[in-house]
Design an enzyme around this catalytic site. Sequence first.
Site, PDB file in Angstrom:
ATOM      1  CE  LYS A 114      -0.774   0.793  -1.937  1.00  0.00           C
ATOM      2  NZ  LYS A 114      -0.669  -0.111  -3.181  1.00  0.00           N
ATOM      3  CE  LYS A 196       1.617  -4.783   1.546  1.00  0.00           C
ATOM      4  NZ  LYS A 196       1.027  -5.321   0.448  1.00  0.00           N
ATOM      5  CE  LYS A 199       4.940  -4.874  -6.250  1.00  0.00           C
ATOM      6  NZ  LYS A 199       3.703  -4.207  -6.792  1.00  0.00           N
TER       7      LYS A 199
END
Length: 330
Positions: A114, A196, A199
Amino acid sequence: MTNQKRIFSGVQPTGNLHIGNYLGAIKNWLELQEKYQCVFCIVDYHALTVRQNPKIFQKKILEVAKIYLAAGIDPEKSIIFVQSDVLQHTELTWILNTLTKIPELNRMTQFKEKSERFEKNVNVGLFDYPVLMAADILLYQTDIVPVGDDQTQHIELTKILAKRFNKIYGPVFKIPEGLIKKEGARIMALDNPMKKMSKSSTNPANYLALTDSPEIIRKKIKSAVTDSGKEIKLDLQKPAVSNLLMIYHLLSQQPIQEIEKKYQSKGYAEFKSGLAEIIVEFLKPFQEKFQELGKNEDYVKNVLSEGAEKAQALAEETMKKVRKKIGLIN
Ligand code: AQP
């Protein structure tokens, strides 16, 4: 007091909840709520580690609540609540922070990933995310944490912190176990089978949102990346097709081999159109319920406030013990 095992899990109200969130987490919750005492949280404080738009954040939080309910989480059986409604989460986080070592957080892959994705906002909250998650779990004396496999490292840290606290101050926390299903624990992105499904991806073609319309689902599946060759087969060399096959299998409950056989001499186009219909059919009742709940927001808010009350009572039981053990004036 019940002897039933306790389950805790949560989803962040970020972006659009997708089929990976459903298959990796929520689907398992439905089975668990029949047997155990379940606590399902909407982890809004976690979501704040990435900048959220305050104008739509509340809507997103309610949307996750509607998704839980529409998917079949039953507020008569399970506690459903919003993390920020139970202040003990941040209180315990602070205490656990004082037991967490910097290198333990430095090696978290989600933080590294992130930090790269949101390089302009590598904030302390993002770094501390796993400690907040440990607090979420430990507050409820959780036995089992059903999650997708991206959370394995965070569960391990939770266990370390629980043991460390218990060793230094005396036993308070139950040591939880992660529950990661073999199938569906990592649904991959439609536009890149090596990553992966996520969202918060900026590319909507990455994910299949639970609220996507049938037209969008068909379009996204049609343009999903495939592998070289033509075979529809579960194979490490074919990560894209294997991912689509897995979604097909988990939503239709047809055995993989049967699906492979069905599409044996057919091409990707036919397989994809079959898969799109499986997804559309699967999502239909869910989407109908979701729409219904949209017309009844007071009901949803009521579920959340009752859930918060129940969660708070459980959390406070733990916090009383924690404060006492560390020598705070209660
Ligand atoms: N692709 C996935 N396959 C299977 N399970 C998944 N989960 C997430 N992605 C997949 C599981 O869904 C639960 C809720 O996830 P989260 O809200 O904590 O967010 P996340 O793990 O960070 O997932 P996302 O979708 O990638 O969200 P963003 O993009 O906001 O970070 C967890 O149990 C997770 O394991």
